[in-house]
Design an enzyme around this catalytic site. Structure first.
Site, PDB file in Angstrom:
ATOM      1  CE  LYS A   1     -12.131  -8.322   5.872  1.00  9.93           C
ATOM      2  NZ  LYS A   1     -10.985  -7.720   6.562  1.00  9.93           N
TER       3      LYS A   1
ATOM      4  CG  MET B   1      -1.270  -5.823  -6.534  1.00  4.83           C
ATOM      5  SD  MET B   1      -1.312  -5.227  -4.826  1.00  4.83           S
ATOM      6  CE  MET B   1      -1.999  -6.639  -3.969  1.00  4.83           C
TER       7      MET B   1
ATOM      8  CG  ASP C   1      -5.787 -11.587   7.215  1.00  8.55           C
ATOM      9  OD1 ASP C   1      -6.419 -11.955   6.205  1.00  8.55           O
ATOM     10  OD2 ASP C   1      -5.760 -10.416   7.608  1.00  8.55           O
TER      11      ASP C   1
ATOM     12  CD  GLU D   1      -8.435  -7.880  -1.108  1.00  8.77           C
ATOM     13  OE1 GLU D   1      -7.502  -7.240  -1.617  1.00  8.77           O
ATOM     14  OE2 GLU D   1      -8.356  -8.443  -0.003  1.00  8.77           O
TER      15      GLU D   1
ATOM     16  CG  HIS E   1      -1.738  -1.067   1.545  1.00  7.43           C
ATOM     17  ND1 HIS E   1      -1.323  -2.197   2.180  1.00  7.43           N
ATOM     18  CD2 HIS E   1      -3.059  -1.233   1.291  1.00  7.43           C
ATOM     19  CE1 HIS E   1      -2.329  -3.032   2.311  1.00  7.43           C
ATOM     20  NE2 HIS E   1      -3.395  -2.480   1.780  1.00  7.43           N
TER      21      HIS E   1
ATOM     22  CG  ASP F   1       1.785  -1.211   3.373  1.00  7.42           C
ATOM     23  OD1 ASP F   1       1.069  -0.813   4.299  1.00  7.42           O
ATOM     24  OD2 ASP F   1       1.439  -2.082   2.550  1.00  7.42           O
TER      25      ASP F   1
ATOM     26  CG  ASP G   1      -3.894  -9.951   2.192  1.00  7.39           C
ATOM     27  OD1 ASP G   1      -3.086  -9.529   3.048  1.00  7.39           O
ATOM     28  OD2 ASP G   1      -4.972  -9.390   1.955  1.00  7.39           O
TER      29      ASP G   1
ATOM     30  CG  ASP H   1      -5.259 -10.800  -1.638  1.00  7.64           C
ATOM     31  OD1 ASP H   1      -4.364 -10.707  -2.511  1.00  7.64           O
ATOM     32  OD2 ASP H   1      -5.680  -9.829  -0.977  1.00  7.64           O
TER      33      ASP H   1
ATOM     34  CG  HIS I   1     -11.817 -10.935   2.118  1.00  7.62           C
ATOM     35  ND1 HIS I   1     -11.350  -9.897   1.357  1.00  7.62           N
ATOM     36  CD2 HIS I   1     -11.087 -10.901   3.266  1.00  7.62           C
ATOM     37  CE1 HIS I   1     -10.384  -9.261   2.012  1.00  7.62           C
ATOM     38  NE2 HIS I   1     -10.205  -9.866   3.166  1.00  7.62           N
TER      39      HIS I   1
ATOM     40  CD  GLU J   1      -7.971 -11.799   2.053  1.00  9.08           C
ATOM     41  OE1 GLU J   1      -7.399 -10.815   1.549  1.00  9.08           O
ATOM     42  OE2 GLU J   1      -8.157 -11.928   3.278  1.00  9.08           O
TER      43      GLU J   1
ATOM     44  CG  ASP K   1      -9.714 -10.234   8.148  1.00  9.78           C
ATOM     45  OD1 ASP K   1      -9.441 -11.253   7.502  1.00  9.78           O
ATOM     46  OD2 ASP K   1      -9.311  -9.098   7.842  1.00  9.78           O
TER      47      ASP K   1
HETATM   48  C1  GCO Z   1      -7.879  -7.103   4.595  1.00  4.61           C
HETATM   49  C2  GCO Z   1      -7.573  -7.041   3.115  1.00  4.61           C
HETATM   50  C3  GCO Z   1      -6.323  -6.289   2.794  1.00  4.61           C
HETATM   51  C4  GCO Z   1      -6.170  -6.056   1.309  1.00  4.61           C
HETATM   52  C5  GCO Z   1      -5.090  -5.067   1.076  1.00  4.61           C
HETATM   53  C6  GCO Z   1      -4.648  -4.943  -0.333  1.00  4.61           C
HETATM   54  O1  GCO Z   1      -8.744  -7.888   4.936  1.00  4.61           O
HETATM   55  O2  GCO Z   1      -7.277  -6.361   5.360  1.00  4.61           O
HETATM   56  O3  GCO Z   1      -7.484  -8.355   2.647  1.00  4.61           O
HETATM   57  O4  GCO Z   1      -5.226  -6.980   3.297  1.00  4.61           O
HETATM   58  O5  GCO Z   1      -5.915  -7.218   0.623  1.00  4.61           O
HETATM   59  O6  GCO Z   1      -5.555  -3.831   1.505  1.00  4.61           O
HETATM   60  O7  GCO Z   1      -5.671  -4.663  -1.150  1.00  4.61           O
HETATM   61 MN    MN Z   2      -6.631  -9.145   0.865  1.00  7.56          MN
HETATM   62 MN    MN Z   3      -8.289  -9.807   4.097  1.00  2.00          MN
END
Ligand code: GCO
Ligand code: MN
Ligand code: MN
Length: 386
Positions: free
Chosen positions: A182, A87, A256, A180, A53, A56, A286, A244, A219, A216, A254
């Protein structure tokens, strides 16, 4: 054998291995690494590329000199390690200015600032080599539907993407957008919550050919949906621009998690699908390491994502070559030559012939299907006893 190679196209975000182990209830458990340090860590574990990002890389309040210094160090780390930047994306969710969304904010100044931030970030992303630009609308939603009209939100989101597509065209950039979805978190509800919603929305844009999906795993799982079915639909529409990969139990926050760490069988079918159809895009992880880990644990996490992918890829090859599994699949999918006339599609003659056909409804319904057998063989293959 399961060591990552550049051709595997494994990528991580700066925010993934760089995650400092903070959660809504607890302080960071790891010291922050600089972007250049993260690139070196990714080089050490064998990743192909790094995504980011805008913030970041360059803090939102950095001055020009700081930004130039960070970018220089980042580029140096890229050239030392050979990592690519396939990306890039924009942080449109962390700063309080975006507390009620970016493109869908009720405040025209916020919407305009978001567009400005994305254009600037696109310029840097393209300079660093990115060919995919991701839009995750993390704050594009509501807690109360009294606050925002969903029709306005959809319209504003469309206008923003139309504007940014024109920006890319006008600058002659080789860049595609990947949306993307979610369903929730951090907002109570996020607009365009699933792959299906996004696919339908893309067709309403001025340049649908420039815009695809970044689905993702976590998500779709948060929405209680089957991720394989989601990516199959995106692929069928020619819209699987990016992916992702991570993991997540249904019905949770969430999470991850490391790819393949929670729902292994689903992960297997995802890898098998990507390999079978010949997906050429990035395999982007991700995800982030457990909050319990130090940076050794982070390396285990990153290597684990890639190893599990490659192990599942090998399992997919075995599945495709396993005589017993393939015989069952052939039996399940056996053609019926007496119905070949339907392959031509509709004609009045075909319709009349089909209307006159006699089907053994009861007999067909009574026939058992060997899916228990097939699934058990799949499980045994995954458990390593086949
Ligand atoms: C989340 C998202 C993010 C995006 C990221 C890039 O749930 O926080 O998945 O990690 O993927 O902002 O687009
Ligand atoms: Mn993501
Ligand atoms: Mn995510």
């Amino acid at each position: 054998m399961y060591d990552p190679k550049p051709e595997h196209k494994f990528t991580f975000g700066l925010w993934t291995v760089g995650n400092i182990g903070r959660d809504p209830f607890g302080q960071p458990t790891r010291d922050a690494l600089s972007p250049a340090q993260i690139v070196r860590l990714l080089g050490e574990v064998g990743a192909y590329g790094v995504n980011y990002h805008d913030n970041d890389l360059i803090p939102i309040d950095a001055d020009e000199a700081q930004a130039a210094q960070i970018t220089r160090e980042f580029k140096q780390a890229l050239s030392d390690t050979g990592l690519k930047v396939p990306m890039a994306t924009t942080n449109l969710f962390a700063d309080p200015v975006f507390k009620d969304g970016a493109f869908t904010s009720n405040n025209p100044k916020v919407r305009a600032y978001a567009l400005q931030k994305v254009m600037r970030s696109i310029d840097l992303g393209v300079e660093l080599g990115a060919e995919v630009y991701v839009f995750w609308g993390g704050r594009e939603g509501t807690e109360t539907d009294a606050s925002k009209n969903p029709l306005d939100a959809i319209k504003r989101f469309r206008e923003a993407l139309n504007f940014l597509c024109e920006y890319v065209i006008d600058n002659g950039y080789n860049l595609k957008f990947a949306l993307e979805p979610k369903p929730n978190e951090p907002r109570g509800d996020i607009f365009q919550p699933t792959v299906g919603h996004m696919l339908a929305f893309i067709e309403t844009l001025d340049h649908p050919e420039m815009v695809g999906l970044n689905p993702e795993v976590a998500h779709e799982h948060m929405a209680g949906l089957n991720f394989l079915h989601a990516i199959a639909q995106a692929w069928d529409a020619g819209k699987l621009f990016h992916i992702d990969l991570n993991d997540q139990m249904f019905g949770r926050y969430d999470q991850d998690f490391r790819f393949g760490s929670a729902m292994l069988k689903q992960a297997f079918f995802v890898v098998k699908f990507l390999e079978d159809v010949g997906y050429q895009g990035m395999r982007h992880f991700d995800a982030h390491a457990y909050r319990t880990e130090d940076y050794e644990g982070v390396k285990w996490f990153a290597r684990g994502c890639m190893r599990t992918y490659l192990i599942l890829k090998e399992k997919a090859q075995r599945f495709n070559q396993d005589p017993e599994i393939q015989a069952l699949l052939a039996e399940i999918n056996a053609a019926d030559p007496s119905l070949d006339y339907l392959a031509q599609g509709y004609s009045r003659e075909t319709a009349n012939r089909l209307k006159a056909e006699a089907f053994d409804r009861v007999g067909i319904g009574q026939r058992g299907l060997p899916y228990e057998h097939l699934d058990q063989l799949t499980v045994e293959l995954l458990l390593g006893v086949r």
